[in-house]
Design an enzyme around this catalytic site. Structure first.
Site, short mmCIF file in Angstrom:
data_model
loop_
_atom_site.label_atom_id
_atom_site.label_comp_id
_atom_site.label_asym_id
_atom_site.label_seq_id
_atom_site.Cartn_x
_atom_site.Cartn_y
_atom_site.Cartn_z
N THR A 135 -1.98 19.27 29.34
CA THR A 135 -1.57 17.81 29.49
C THR A 135 -1.97 17.11 28.49
O THR A 135 -3.15 17.38 27.85
CB THR A 135 -2.05 17.16 31.00
OG1 THR A 135 -1.64 16.27 31.37
CG2 THR A 135 -3.79 17.41 30.99
N HIS A 145 9.25 -1.12 20.88
CA HIS A 145 8.18 -0.29 21.76
C HIS A 145 8.01 0.92 20.63
O HIS A 145 8.84 1.26 20.00
CB HIS A 145 8.39 -0.06 22.93
CG HIS A 145 9.77 0.81 23.35
ND1 HIS A 145 9.65 2.12 23.16
CD2 HIS A 145 10.84 0.49 23.77
CE1 HIS A 145 10.97 2.62 23.55
NE2 HIS A 145 11.63 1.29 23.92
N HIS A 188 18.33 7.60 15.16
CA HIS A 188 18.06 8.71 16.08
C HIS A 188 18.82 10.18 15.72
O HIS A 188 18.32 11.17 15.83
CB HIS A 188 18.51 8.34 17.55
CG HIS A 188 17.43 7.33 18.37
ND1 HIS A 188 16.42 7.74 18.27
CD2 HIS A 188 17.93 6.38 19.01
CE1 HIS A 188 15.83 6.60 19.07
NE2 HIS A 188 16.68 5.90 19.79
N ARG A 202 2.32 14.17 39.86
CA ARG A 202 2.93 14.41 38.66
C ARG A 202 2.56 16.00 38.20
O ARG A 202 1.60 16.28 38.36
CB ARG A 202 1.98 13.39 37.82
CG ARG A 202 2.33 12.16 38.19
CD ARG A 202 3.43 11.54 37.46
NE ARG A 202 3.23 11.55 35.82
CZ ARG A 202 2.28 10.54 35.26
NH1 ARG A 202 1.86 9.57 36.09
NH2 ARG A 202 2.37 10.62 33.83
#
Length: 611
Positions: A556, A11, A135, A456
């Site tokens: 946002t 993904h 990573h 949220r």
């Protein structure tokens, strides 16, 4: 030397380009294809990296892939054999996919690379890093530290789920690992699934839901699901999980433990889900803090870098910062698999090519995260005209003034400027902005602009120089990866009746002078805005401060529920026309909603429970 890093096939596919060890471009595939978490080979992201830097495919010296597909296939096969005959149905369904996508993945990658330039010997240029090494490299090499401990936490790579590494100059060595099936990331994903959110994308919803609940299930989780040692190492009780053998994260035994079946995605949230979120968040924080304390004690290092999907848990990061186990923290802004593309390129440059490392001046080597494509003013105008937009072209000062006044008037502003951000956060380049002082802005943006759950929270963008006056933070947070409390002088005390409220009922109680960005526990996920990395955004907030006295705006991502962040001026216009965003600035083009052709309005699906 030019090195192309790639992540794909799981993904968040992405590409990143290093030039002589300096990251010059990076982008995620979903921004171009408009497929959320797109896992396909990142042709568009590669094209963007090459075009934006004037690089030809023939100029690429090495291509680095972010993990080792054959090791991943080995893990999948050995996991089945370890649990056989359980899970045969899922094994039978998955095996053809494994063979195609894992066993022969090198051949597939080479085939895709040939589309860039069939005359290149890509086989000689292609290298493979390991997932957690990618990573770790993405966290350490662009950090501002000469040496540091590195902690990576995610679901799973090939075998590793958590790792500790030590970085010193160009040297980076993994010193400790925890292996599949024991995974903090998969534990969090199991609760994401059980509370009705989508795995690999809904984990941040669980984090945002946690403050509405009480961590009453912590002891249940510790007694039954996870054994946490004093040094932060852990083991899961696999009797309660299905991810090794089935097609779901949890099983019936897990459901019995927590009082019933998993919530379905569109069911109303209950106090149980809020308490589950609070509980798994508390467990995650405990593991991260114990791991970090152990690493600090064992290594003696004074700096810590973080990457992997769990490193996006900004609440845990904030608590880790306040614990002072380390003098300084640095988190890779593209901490998930997208950042693995960048890490793989760094592995190729520093570990394979053995090239020396130069620490970038300033905050770090990520350039504020603004590593994606940008559009010229002429291109923006042509694209908007083709989309049917009505706009005014303004000089810089007038545009900044109009935008700041729009915010001060309580309007939602779409803001599309400069280079696109790399990573999941909108950092003032592809953002929707609002007035942080408005008590209704959070709910308005959630329900009428973002079309998402009203619980949220939204993040504040604050001028870096003013951050300590509004938040209990004494460090930079340019990538929105730290949570800190709103400063006491800006809080509004809760009444006894308000303190007695539970769950979502607490949402509508203003808690500070900046209620639109103050979560129910007085916390906020902070972005400090720096003149050096984003001068235009810094100028906008400064002008807003000049009008209102407040150096904080709501920030946002520029998208609606279920969509990637906008990647082009046309995407920005479509989102503008499909929501209640009232003003839009794309480059030096300023758009007002009331002047647009109403027939161009977009329709977005909004069928979900609004609390």
């Amino acid at each position: 030397m030019k090195i192309l890093g790639i992540s794909a096939y799981y993904h968040d596919s992405a590409a990143a380009l290093l030039r002589d060890g300096v990251v010059v471009a990076a982008a995620q595939e979903e921004r171009f294809t408009r497929k959320k978490h797109d896992s396909s080979f990142p042709h568009e992201a590669i094209r963007s990296c090459l075009e934006s830097t004037g690089t030809r495919a023939a100029d690429i010296d090495l291509v680095a892939f972010y993990d080792k597909p054959f090791l991943k296939f080995e893990r999948l096969l050995e996991t089945y054999l370890a649990f056989a005959p359980r899970g045969f149905a899922s094994f039978r369904e998955a095996l053809p996919v494994w063979v195609k996508d894992k066993l022969f993945q090198k051949r597939n990658i080479l085939k895709e690379l040939e589309q860039l330039d069939p005359n290149q010997d890509w086989n000689q240029k292609l290298l493979f890093s390991e997932h957690h090494l990618s990573h770790a490299a993405s966290a350490f090499y662009p950090s501002p530290f000469e040496r540091a401990a590195v902690l990576t936490l995610d679901g799973v790579g090939e075998w590793t789920t958590s790792s500790v590494a030590i970085g010193n100059g160009r040297d980076l060595k993994v010193t400790r690992e925890i292996h599949f099936p024991h995974s903090l990331g998969l534990l969090y994903s199991a609760f994401t699934y059980y509370t009705g959110f989508k795995v690999n994308s809904g984990e941040y919803k669980v984090m945002g839901l946690a403050p509405y609940g009480s961590p009453r299930f912590v002891d249940v989780i510790k007694d039954n699901l996870i054994d946490i040692k004093d040094d932060g190492s852990y083991r899961l009780n696999l009797d309660y999980f299905e991810y090794c053998t089935g097609l779901t994260m949890t099983n019936g035994k897990f459901a019995d433990l927590f009082g019933g079946p998993a919530r379905t995605p569109e069911q109303r949230l209950t106090q149980r889900e809020m308490d589950l979120a609070a509980s798994v968040q508390a467990i995650t924080e405990e593991v991260m803090l114990k791991l970090a304390a152990g690493v600090a004690k064992e290594s003696g290092e004074r700096n810590l870098c973080l990457a992997g999907g769990v490193a996006l848990n900004c609440v845990a990061n904030g608590k880790l910062l306040r614990k002072k186990y380390f003098d300084r923290l640095w988190m890779q802004p593209a901490a998930g698999d997208a950042g693995g593309a960048l890490g793989a390129a760094y592995v190729a440059f520093h570990k394979f090519q053995k090239q020396e490392r130069t620490i970038a001046p300033g905050m770090d080597a990520m350039r504020g995260g603004y590593l994606g494509p940008q559009f010229t003013q002429a291109d923006i105008e042509a694209r908007l005209r083709r989309a049917g937009a009505v706009f005014e072209v303004m000089p810089d000062d007038q545009l900044i003034g109009e935008c700041a006044q729009s915010l001060a008037d309580g309007k939602a502003l779409g803001w599309f400027q400069g280079r696109m951000e790399f990573g999941p956060r909108a950092l003032g380049a592809r953002s929707i902005l609002g007035d942080a002082r408005s008590p209704s802005m959070q709910k308005t943006l959630n329900l009428k602009v973002k079309y998402r759950e009203s619980f949220r929270p939204f993040a504040p963008s604050v001028l870096a120089e003013d951050a300590p006056q509004y938040f209990n933070i004494d460090s930079e947070s340019p990538y929105m990866l730290l949570v800190a409390d709103v400063a006491e002088q800006h809080r509004i005390p809760m009444t006894e009746a308000q303190n007695a409220l539970f769950g979502i009922d607490r949402l509508n109680v203003p808690r500070s002078s900046i209620p639109a960005v103050t979560h129910v526990d007085y916390s906020a996920r902070i972005q400090t805005v720096h003149r050096e990395t984003n001068p235009r955004y810094h100028q906008l907030i400064s002008r807003f401060k000049g009008i209102t006295g407040c150096p904080v705006v709501v920030n946002t991502s520029f998208n609606v529920r279920g969509e990637p962040i906008v990647g082009s001026p046309e995407d920005a216009f479509r989102c503008f026309m499909g929501t209640e965003i009232e003003s839009l600035a794309v480059g030096n083009c300023f758009l007002r909603k009331e002047r647009q052709d109403p027939s161009l309005k977009q329709n977005y699906e909004t069928k979900f429970e609004l609390d």
